[in-house]
Design a protein around this motif. Structure first.
Motif, mmCIF file in Angstrom:
data_model
loop_
_atom_site.group_PDB
_atom_site.id
_atom_site.type_symbol
_atom_site.label_atom_id
_atom_site.label_comp_id
_atom_site.label_asym_id
_atom_site.label_seq_id
_atom_site.Cartn_x
_atom_site.Cartn_y
_atom_site.Cartn_z
ATOM 1 N N ASN A 71 116.129 139.174 38.641
ATOM 2 C CA ASN A 71 116.831 139.769 38.511
ATOM 3 C C ASN A 71 118.050 139.130 38.754
ATOM 4 O O ASN A 71 117.748 138.369 39.918
ATOM 5 C CB ASN A 71 117.434 140.829 38.949
ATOM 6 C CG ASN A 71 116.402 141.223 40.254
ATOM 7 O OD1 ASN A 71 117.756 140.649 40.739
ATOM 8 N ND2 ASN A 71 115.480 141.539 40.979
ATOM 9 N N GLU A 72 118.907 139.478 38.602
ATOM 10 C CA GLU A 72 120.014 138.671 38.264
ATOM 11 C C GLU A 72 120.203 138.876 39.772
ATOM 12 O O GLU A 72 120.629 137.586 40.704
ATOM 13 C CB GLU A 72 121.733 139.578 37.615
ATOM 14 C CG GLU A 72 122.816 139.167 38.377
ATOM 15 C CD GLU A 72 123.324 138.202 37.204
ATOM 16 O OE1 GLU A 72 124.249 137.307 37.611
ATOM 17 O OE2 GLU A 72 122.800 137.456 36.138
ATOM 18 N N GLU A 73 120.237 139.264 40.876
ATOM 19 C CA GLU A 73 120.949 140.336 42.407
ATOM 20 C C GLU A 73 119.775 139.366 43.065
ATOM 21 O O GLU A 73 120.001 138.327 43.545
ATOM 22 C CB GLU A 73 120.532 141.386 42.818
ATOM 23 C CG GLU A 73 121.346 141.962 44.031
ATOM 24 C CD GLU A 73 121.016 142.796 44.371
ATOM 25 O OE1 GLU A 73 120.720 143.337 46.098
ATOM 26 O OE2 GLU A 73 120.355 144.018 43.436
ATOM 27 N N LYS A 76 120.937 135.473 41.424
ATOM 28 C CA LYS A 76 122.368 134.434 42.522
ATOM 29 C C LYS A 76 121.632 134.721 43.758
ATOM 30 O O LYS A 76 122.691 133.752 44.597
ATOM 31 C CB LYS A 76 123.210 136.011 42.383
ATOM 32 C CG LYS A 76 124.245 135.469 42.054
ATOM 33 C CD LYS A 76 125.661 136.963 42.137
ATOM 34 C CE LYS A 76 126.896 137.008 41.932
ATOM 35 N NZ LYS A 76 128.058 137.676 41.585
ATOM 36 N N TYR A 86 121.984 129.042 38.094
ATOM 37 C CA TYR A 86 121.170 129.445 38.256
ATOM 38 C C TYR A 86 121.313 130.261 36.400
ATOM 39 O O TYR A 86 122.238 131.062 35.831
ATOM 40 C CB TYR A 86 120.976 130.445 38.688
ATOM 41 C CG TYR A 86 121.454 131.837 38.795
ATOM 42 C CD1 TYR A 86 122.010 133.161 38.273
ATOM 43 C CD2 TYR A 86 123.275 131.472 39.017
ATOM 44 C CE1 TYR A 86 122.449 134.466 38.341
ATOM 45 C CE2 TYR A 86 123.948 132.698 39.546
ATOM 46 C CZ TYR A 86 123.695 134.338 38.806
ATOM 47 O OH TYR A 86 124.089 134.812 39.092
ATOM 48 N N LEU A 87 120.161 131.131 36.233
ATOM 49 C CA LEU A 87 119.922 132.108 34.788
ATOM 50 C C LEU A 87 118.767 132.795 35.571
ATOM 51 O O LEU A 87 117.522 132.146 35.351
ATOM 52 C CB LEU A 87 119.411 130.868 34.007
ATOM 53 C CG LEU A 87 118.640 131.359 32.605
ATOM 54 C CD1 LEU A 87 120.376 132.457 31.499
ATOM 55 C CD2 LEU A 87 118.960 130.256 31.276
ATOM 56 N N ALA A 88 118.972 133.526 35.560
ATOM 57 C CA ALA A 88 118.509 134.827 35.366
ATOM 58 C C ALA A 88 117.991 135.657 34.395
ATOM 59 O O ALA A 88 118.403 135.870 33.559
ATOM 60 C CB ALA A 88 119.237 135.674 36.464
ATOM 61 N N LYS A 89 117.346 136.487 34.800
ATOM 62 C CA LYS A 89 115.792 137.400 33.830
ATOM 63 C C LYS A 89 115.524 136.242 32.421
ATOM 64 O O LYS A 89 116.347 136.345 31.563
ATOM 65 C CB LYS A 89 117.152 138.415 32.842
ATOM 66 C CG LYS A 89 117.345 139.562 33.917
ATOM 67 C CD LYS A 89 118.273 140.721 33.751
ATOM 68 C CE LYS A 89 118.182 141.702 35.308
ATOM 69 N NZ LYS A 89 119.282 143.022 33.957
ATOM 70 N N SER A 97 116.181 130.210 27.393
ATOM 71 C CA SER A 97 116.284 130.294 28.780
ATOM 72 C C SER A 97 115.760 128.086 28.739
ATOM 73 O O SER A 97 117.229 127.972 29.770
ATOM 74 C CB SER A 97 115.320 131.128 29.722
ATOM 75 O OG SER A 97 113.700 130.468 29.271
#
Length: 173
Positions: A71-73, A76, A86-89, A97
């Motif tokens: 996840n983003e949190e 990050k 970064y690239l989350a999810k 992606s």
């Protein structure tokens, strides 16, 4: 089909990879997974080893991005602390992606290495995008719930790969 799951290299740790080694291979870009590739899946903060490795690669002209399914949190937190994009999810192994990461960095598949601890997401996805793939030993022997099925499948694939080729763990590229 087994070729899609076969890494180009198998390393005990990503931290043995140097900018000089990458340049000799014609590589300018590193995409790396986060959880159990760089730090334990249940560890919140980046280590000095991670921060220093990123800093050295970037100072030596290598572009780096974290590409994680988490996840983003979570992603990050590490990315901001290490000053790395970064690239989350990310939904690895889906192509979008990897393509987004390459576009964001202005890189091509030919000049990019994907580093990860999972055959089913990192290596399979990277191979499908024609990236050089580096499979690393997981930082921690345990996994989050979502990864357990992938690890089961991974064990089957690694056994089949071992029968067809020489798979061996190395310390550097």
């Amino acid at each position: 089909m087994l070729k899609n799951f076969s890494p180009d290299k198998m390393l005990t740790s990503p931290f043995g990879i140097t900018a000089d080694q990458l340049r000799k291979m014609g590589k300018t870009t590193v995409l790396t997974d986060l959880d159990n590739t760089l730090l334990a899946w249940d560890q919140l903060d980046a280590t000095d080893e991670i921060s220093n490795w990123f800093r050295i690669l970037e100072e030596d002209g290598i572009k780096v991005m974290i590409v994680s399914n988490n996840n983003e949190e979570r992603v990050k937190r590490v990315a901001v602390a290490t000053k790395i994009p970064y690239l989350a999810k990310a939904k690895k192994p889906l192509a979008a992606s990897f393509q987004k990461a390459l576009a964001d960095l202005g890189s091509t598949p030919e000049e990019t290495v994907m580093i990860g601890d999972q055959i089913m997401t990192d290596i399979f996805g990277g191979n499908r995008q024609k990236l050089t793939t580096v499979f690393v030993r997981p930082v921690k022997d345990t996994d989050g719930f979502a990864t357990k099925f992938n690890r089961f499948m991974e064990r089957i694939i690694l056994k089949r790969l071992a029968k067809k080729s020489e798979l061996k763990w190395e310390d550097s590229l």
